[in-house]
Design a protein around this motif. Sequence first.
Motif, short mmCIF file in Angstrom:
data_model
loop_
_atom_site.label_atom_id
_atom_site.label_comp_id
_atom_site.label_asym_id
_atom_site.label_seq_id
_atom_site.Cartn_x
_atom_site.Cartn_y
_atom_site.Cartn_z
N ASP A 1 0.86 -1.18 0.00
CA ASP A 1 0.00 0.00 0.00
C ASP A 1 0.89 1.23 0.00
O ASP A 1 1.73 1.39 0.89
CB ASP A 1 -0.89 -0.02 1.25
N LEU A 2 0.75 2.09 -1.01
CA LEU A 2 1.56 3.30 -1.11
C LEU A 2 0.78 4.47 -0.52
O LEU A 2 -0.43 4.56 -0.69
CB LEU A 2 1.90 3.58 -2.57
N GLY A 3 1.47 5.35 0.17
CA GLY A 3 0.80 6.48 0.81
C GLY A 3 1.70 7.69 0.93
O GLY A 3 2.86 7.67 0.52
N ILE A 4 1.15 8.76 1.51
CA ILE A 4 1.90 10.01 1.68
C ILE A 4 2.54 10.05 3.06
O ILE A 4 3.73 10.31 3.19
CB ILE A 4 0.98 11.22 1.45
N LYS A 5 1.74 9.77 4.10
CA LYS A 5 2.29 9.81 5.46
C LYS A 5 3.28 8.69 5.71
O LYS A 5 4.27 8.86 6.40
CB LYS A 5 1.16 9.75 6.49
N CYS A 6 2.99 7.52 5.19
CA CYS A 6 3.92 6.39 5.23
C CYS A 6 4.09 5.94 3.78
O CYS A 6 3.14 5.44 3.19
CB CYS A 6 3.38 5.26 6.09
N ARG B 1 -3.45 0.31 -7.78
CA ARG B 1 -3.45 1.14 -8.98
C ARG B 1 -3.86 2.55 -8.59
O ARG B 1 -4.98 2.79 -8.18
CB ARG B 1 -4.42 0.58 -10.02
N LEU B 2 -2.92 3.50 -8.72
CA LEU B 2 -3.18 4.87 -8.29
C LEU B 2 -3.21 5.83 -9.49
O LEU B 2 -2.87 7.00 -9.34
CB LEU B 2 -2.06 5.32 -7.32
N ALA B 3 -3.64 5.34 -10.64
CA ALA B 3 -3.56 6.11 -11.88
C ALA B 3 -4.23 7.49 -11.79
O ALA B 3 -3.64 8.48 -12.18
CB ALA B 3 -4.15 5.31 -13.02
N ASN B 4 -5.45 7.59 -11.30
CA ASN B 4 -6.16 8.87 -11.28
C ASN B 4 -6.35 9.41 -9.87
O ASN B 4 -7.33 10.08 -9.59
CB ASN B 4 -7.52 8.72 -11.98
N ILE B 5 -5.42 9.13 -9.00
CA ILE B 5 -5.57 9.48 -7.59
C ILE B 5 -5.67 11.00 -7.38
O ILE B 5 -6.39 11.47 -6.51
CB ILE B 5 -4.41 8.88 -6.74
N ALA C 1 5.23 3.49 2.13
CA ALA C 1 4.81 2.13 1.74
C ALA C 1 4.60 1.27 2.97
O ALA C 1 5.32 1.40 3.96
CB ALA C 1 5.85 1.50 0.83
N VAL C 2 3.60 0.39 2.87
CA VAL C 2 3.33 -0.60 3.91
C VAL C 2 3.13 -1.93 3.19
O VAL C 2 2.40 -1.99 2.20
CB VAL C 2 2.06 -0.27 4.72
N SER C 3 3.82 -2.98 3.67
CA SER C 3 3.66 -4.27 3.01
C SER C 3 3.01 -5.27 3.96
O SER C 3 3.19 -5.20 5.18
CB SER C 3 5.01 -4.82 2.55
N TYR C 4 2.25 -6.16 3.38
CA TYR C 4 1.60 -7.25 4.12
C TYR C 4 1.82 -8.52 3.33
O TYR C 4 1.43 -8.60 2.16
CB TYR C 4 0.10 -6.97 4.27
N THR C 5 2.48 -9.50 3.93
CA THR C 5 2.73 -10.75 3.24
C THR C 5 1.67 -11.77 3.61
O THR C 5 0.99 -11.64 4.63
CB THR C 5 4.13 -11.31 3.59
N SER C 6 1.56 -12.82 2.79
CA SER C 6 0.52 -13.83 3.02
C SER C 6 0.77 -14.65 4.29
O SER C 6 -0.13 -15.31 4.78
CB SER C 6 0.39 -14.75 1.81
N ASP C 7 1.98 -14.56 4.87
CA ASP C 7 2.22 -15.25 6.15
C ASP C 7 1.89 -14.36 7.35
O ASP C 7 2.14 -14.73 8.49
CB ASP C 7 3.65 -15.77 6.23
N GLY C 8 1.32 -13.17 7.09
CA GLY C 8 0.85 -12.29 8.17
C GLY C 8 1.83 -11.23 8.63
O GLY C 8 1.55 -10.50 9.57
N SER C 9 2.96 -11.08 7.97
CA SER C 9 3.96 -10.09 8.36
C SER C 9 3.61 -8.72 7.79
O SER C 9 3.28 -8.58 6.62
CB SER C 9 5.33 -10.53 7.84
#
Length: 163
Positions: A35-40, A121-125, A42-50
Amino acid sequence: GTMRIVYKGSKIVAQVVYEVNEPEYTDDGSAMGVDLGIKCPAVSYTSDGSVKFYGNGRKNKYMRRHYKYLRKKLGKAKKPDAIKRINNKEQRIMKDIDHKISREIVETAVVHDVKVIKLERLANIRSTTRTSRKNNPSLHTWSFYRLAQFIEYKAKLAGIKVE
């Protein structure tokens, strides 16, 4: 590959171009969502819960505000060359931050044995979000596309598919 020798200021630099074979992709179900953002950035979440947070959005915002202040001050002093120089410096710093974040994301994916990274997809954000005087500068200087491109090419080199 090919090599080219060029002058960069007073230094001689050798630029080498080479090809890297892309590894084949295998899909065993392990995935990572980013998940890409302004305050943070990037945030990642893996399928093993990390879950992992990358970068510091406040630092990025401070850097942009600081360089804007310097450009304003130099503009009043009528120093256009200095404005161009510090603008380029700001761009190099932000590009470096994006490289570091993307490298960290791909390294995390490799550690967790992820085969697919899924980006939003943040094309027209910029046209779809609510705008305000406070939010506009950070929204319009947000380099989400460049960060996504960096993640994509670094993941390809690691044999990870990006969607």
